[in-house]
Design an enzyme around this catalytic site. Structure first.
Site, PDB file in Angstrom:
ATOM      1  N   TYR A  48      11.864  -6.976 -20.109  1.00 37.27           N
ATOM      2  CA  TYR A  48      11.104  -5.441 -19.553  1.00 37.27           C
ATOM      3  C   TYR A  48      11.023  -4.899 -20.918  1.00 37.27           C
ATOM      4  O   TYR A  48      11.528  -5.006 -21.662  1.00 37.27           O
ATOM      5  CB  TYR A  48      11.883  -4.641 -18.629  1.00 37.27           C
ATOM      6  CG  TYR A  48      11.318  -3.288 -18.533  1.00 37.27           C
ATOM      7  CD1 TYR A  48      10.293  -3.012 -17.879  1.00 37.27           C
ATOM      8  CD2 TYR A  48      11.939  -1.978 -18.832  1.00 37.27           C
ATOM      9  CE1 TYR A  48       9.584  -1.931 -17.526  1.00 37.27           C
ATOM     10  CE2 TYR A  48      11.297  -0.809 -18.919  1.00 37.27           C
ATOM     11  CZ  TYR A  48      10.052  -0.747 -18.062  1.00 37.27           C
ATOM     12  OH  TYR A  48       9.517   0.459 -17.666  1.00 37.27           O
ATOM     13  N   ASP A  62      10.096  10.590 -25.005  1.00 36.85           N
ATOM     14  CA  ASP A  62       9.157  10.094 -24.202  1.00 36.85           C
ATOM     15  C   ASP A  62       8.349  11.056 -23.326  1.00 36.85           C
ATOM     16  O   ASP A  62       8.567  11.228 -22.399  1.00 36.85           O
ATOM     17  CB  ASP A  62      10.033   9.379 -23.200  1.00 36.85           C
ATOM     18  CG  ASP A  62       9.550   8.529 -22.136  1.00 36.85           C
ATOM     19  OD1 ASP A  62       8.281   8.046 -22.452  1.00 36.85           O
ATOM     20  OD2 ASP A  62      10.156   8.246 -21.037  1.00 36.85           O
ATOM     21  N   ASP A  89       5.759  -1.143 -19.705  1.00 33.82           N
ATOM     22  CA  ASP A  89       5.594   0.244 -19.253  1.00 33.82           C
ATOM     23  C   ASP A  89       4.206   0.890 -19.828  1.00 33.82           C
ATOM     24  O   ASP A  89       3.965   0.811 -20.941  1.00 33.82           O
ATOM     25  CB  ASP A  89       6.551   1.180 -19.549  1.00 33.82           C
ATOM     26  CG  ASP A  89       6.689   2.647 -19.303  1.00 33.82           C
ATOM     27  OD1 ASP A  89       5.765   2.893 -18.705  1.00 33.82           O
ATOM     28  OD2 ASP A  89       7.652   3.376 -19.627  1.00 33.82           O
ATOM     29  N   ASP A  91       2.893   3.919 -18.730  1.00 31.12           N
ATOM     30  CA  ASP A  91       2.941   5.312 -18.322  1.00 31.12           C
ATOM     31  C   ASP A  91       1.973   5.445 -17.547  1.00 31.12           C
ATOM     32  O   ASP A  91       1.853   5.035 -16.258  1.00 31.12           O
ATOM     33  CB  ASP A  91       2.842   6.009 -19.759  1.00 31.12           C
ATOM     34  CG  ASP A  91       3.933   6.091 -20.823  1.00 31.12           C
ATOM     35  OD1 ASP A  91       4.972   5.587 -20.087  1.00 31.12           O
ATOM     36  OD2 ASP A  91       3.514   6.294 -22.125  1.00 31.12           O
ATOM     37  N   HIS A 116       3.484  -1.414 -15.211  1.00 32.43           N
ATOM     38  CA  HIS A 116       3.679  -0.641 -14.062  1.00 32.43           C
ATOM     39  C   HIS A 116       2.719   0.871 -14.615  1.00 32.43           C
ATOM     40  O   HIS A 116       2.935   1.126 -15.700  1.00 32.43           O
ATOM     41  CB  HIS A 116       4.927  -0.198 -13.558  1.00 32.43           C
ATOM     42  CG  HIS A 116       5.848   0.311 -14.627  1.00 32.43           C
ATOM     43  ND1 HIS A 116       5.865   1.773 -14.935  1.00 32.43           N
ATOM     44  CD2 HIS A 116       6.960  -0.306 -15.391  1.00 32.43           C
ATOM     45  CE1 HIS A 116       7.078   2.057 -15.853  1.00 32.43           C
ATOM     46  NE2 HIS A 116       7.531   0.911 -16.145  1.00 32.43           N
ATOM     47  N   GLU A 118       2.299   4.823 -13.390  1.00 31.42           N
ATOM     48  CA  GLU A 118       2.924   5.934 -12.751  1.00 31.42           C
ATOM     49  C   GLU A 118       2.182   7.037 -12.280  1.00 31.42           C
ATOM     50  O   GLU A 118       1.141   7.432 -12.900  1.00 31.42           O
ATOM     51  CB  GLU A 118       4.259   6.452 -13.595  1.00 31.42           C
ATOM     52  CG  GLU A 118       3.699   7.287 -14.896  1.00 31.42           C
ATOM     53  CD  GLU A 118       5.109   7.319 -15.973  1.00 31.42           C
ATOM     54  OE1 GLU A 118       5.155   8.362 -16.161  1.00 31.42           O
ATOM     55  OE2 GLU A 118       5.414   6.536 -16.382  1.00 31.42           O
ATOM     56  N   CYS A 126      10.481  11.646 -19.152  1.00 29.15           N
ATOM     57  CA  CYS A 126      11.337  10.552 -18.608  1.00 29.15           C
ATOM     58  C   CYS A 126      11.283  10.753 -17.253  1.00 29.15           C
ATOM     59  O   CYS A 126      11.626  11.954 -16.631  1.00 29.15           O
ATOM     60  CB  CYS A 126      12.449  10.645 -19.421  1.00 29.15           C
ATOM     61  SG  CYS A 126      13.837   9.768 -18.672  1.00 29.15           S
ATOM     62  N   ARG A 161       4.568   2.920  -9.863  1.00 28.35           N
ATOM     63  CA  ARG A 161       5.602   3.905 -10.031  1.00 28.35           C
ATOM     64  C   ARG A 161       5.450   5.020  -9.372  1.00 28.35           C
ATOM     65  O   ARG A 161       4.408   5.679  -9.757  1.00 28.35           O
ATOM     66  CB  ARG A 161       6.202   3.893 -11.537  1.00 28.35           C
ATOM     67  CG  ARG A 161       7.201   4.981 -11.674  1.00 28.35           C
ATOM     68  CD  ARG A 161       7.861   4.829 -13.021  1.00 28.35           C
ATOM     69  NE  ARG A 161       8.133   6.423 -13.504  1.00 28.35           N
ATOM     70  CZ  ARG A 161       8.638   6.602 -14.752  1.00 28.35           C
ATOM     71  NH1 ARG A 161       8.895   5.731 -15.505  1.00 28.35           N
ATOM     72  NH2 ARG A 161       8.981   8.035 -14.833  1.00 28.35           N
ATOM     73  N   GLU A 191      11.114   5.646  -8.455  1.00 26.59           N
ATOM     74  CA  GLU A 191      11.852   6.147  -9.506  1.00 26.59           C
ATOM     75  C   GLU A 191      12.912   7.148  -8.997  1.00 26.59           C
ATOM     76  O   GLU A 191      12.835   8.000  -8.186  1.00 26.59           O
ATOM     77  CB  GLU A 191      11.051   6.795 -10.690  1.00 26.59           C
ATOM     78  CG  GLU A 191      11.581   7.309 -11.671  1.00 26.59           C
ATOM     79  CD  GLU A 191      12.339   6.240 -12.604  1.00 26.59           C
ATOM     80  OE1 GLU A 191      13.339   5.741 -12.169  1.00 26.59           O
ATOM     81  OE2 GLU A 191      12.143   6.091 -13.907  1.00 26.59           O
ATOM     82  N   ASN A 213      15.384   0.755 -11.090  1.00 27.29           N
ATOM     83  CA  ASN A 213      15.531   0.971 -12.520  1.00 27.29           C
ATOM     84  C   ASN A 213      16.877   1.542 -12.730  1.00 27.29           C
ATOM     85  O   ASN A 213      17.631   2.610 -12.279  1.00 27.29           O
ATOM     86  CB  ASN A 213      14.679   2.372 -12.685  1.00 27.29           C
ATOM     87  CG  ASN A 213      14.756   2.699 -14.021  1.00 27.29           C
ATOM     88  OD1 ASN A 213      15.576   2.085 -15.057  1.00 27.29           O
ATOM     89  ND2 ASN A 213      14.347   3.679 -14.442  1.00 27.29           N
TER      90      ASN A 213
END
Length: 301
Positions: A48, A62, A89, A91, A116, A118, A126, A161, A191, A213
């Site tokens: 990952y 983040d 990731d 975002d 992924h 989100e 985060c 996500r 998440e 996660n």
């Protein structure tokens, strides 16, 4: 030697096989290429690549400050040295629908096996902090649809996500996930689940693989793979674990050097020179060009 021996297409097919299998798989986060090599050598199923770990390594929070180009280059550097599937990731996709489609293609070109997206608003934060905001379901459906349309390799995994659990509740997050699956998502990343029961409820409600996660110091308890498998989870990630291990050791070690004036008491906890060379397969370069490998490791640690 000189990178992975398998092709990106092979690694994407392998990712699909893992998700279609009956066993839970573990993808630790890699903060750099040598970290990925160690993950592979220890025997994990995949790697990952965390946006939070990457931004932290740049000295940034983040909150969406890193760019697509930076993240794609980071992913490329990691994916080129490992034969394992690499899952990154993305975002919120770095923009509107066309940007999301480009994101998929940049990651495909970088050799990655999946990503992924989100449903947070920009600037994101985060997933285990309070105060997150999510876009409307229809907006996230557009993101997923654009990602699917932009994909050229059907085996490239597109995961959705949802951060809606915190603000809208579990039932609303599940309804969002169903809409994302209808839009083409291959996997769901719920998440900040609060307990195993929430993971189980989520897994039973959807017909695609579920990701857990297991980040430290977050909203979710740190469950074992056996517990997560029993709850119906297929993939577990450890996004920032290796960064935290490294930074903890670095900070402690530097303080020791500052206090004592030497690193001699730290040697037992260090990777040796011999192990470093074995990890990066230094000796194999001799087979490629003897002029490159022109020294002996004998006597070096």
């Amino acid at each position: 030697m000189l990178g992975a021996t398998t092709t990106p297409a092979d690694r994407r097919r392998r990712f699909r096989e893992l998700l279609a299998g009956s066993e839970i798989v573990q993808f630790p986060g890699a903060i750099n290429p040598i970290n990925a090599q160690i993950i592979e050598q220890i025997g994990f199923e995949g790697i990952y690549i965390s946006g939070g770990a990457f931004s932290a390594a740049q000295g940034l929070p983040d909150i969406g400050l890193t760019t697509l180009t930076e993240v794609a280059d980071h992913g490329r550097a990691i994916s080129r040295v490992t034969n394992l599937p690499t899952f990154i990731d993305a975002d919120t996709g770095w923009g509107e629908a066309m940007n999301v489609a480009r994101t998929v293609q940049e990651f495909e070109d970088a050799g990655l096996a999946g990503m992924h997206l989100e449903d947070q608003v920009n600037p994101k934060r985060c997933g285990h902090l309070d105060g997150k905001e999510v876009v409307g379901t229809s907006e996230m459906v557009k993101r997923i649809s654009a990602a699917v349309k932009g994909r050229r390799d059907e085996n490239f995994v597109i995961c959705a996500r949802t951060d809606a659990r915190a603000g809208e509740g579990l039932d609303a997050a599940i309804e969002r996930a169903k809409a994302y699956i209808d839009a083409g998502a291959d996997m769901i990343f719920p998440e900040a689940m609060r307990d195993l029961g929430e993971f189980e409820t989520f897994a039973q409600a959807v017909d695609v693989p579920i990701l857990a996660n297991m980040t430290e110091f977050g909203k979710s308890e740190l469950f074992t793979t056996e517990q997560l498998a029993d709850a119906g989870v297929r993939l577990v990630i450890y996004p920032v674990t290796t960064l935290r291990l490294a930074m903890g050791a670095i900070k402690s070690g530097l303080q020791t050097i500052r206090d004592t004036g030497t690193q001699v008491t730290l040697l037992d906890g260090m990777q040796t020179r011999a192990d470093l060379y074995e990890t990066i397969d230094y000796a194999a370069y001799n087979d490629f060009d003897a002029a490159v490998f022109n020294f002996s490791q004998e006597g070096h640690q």
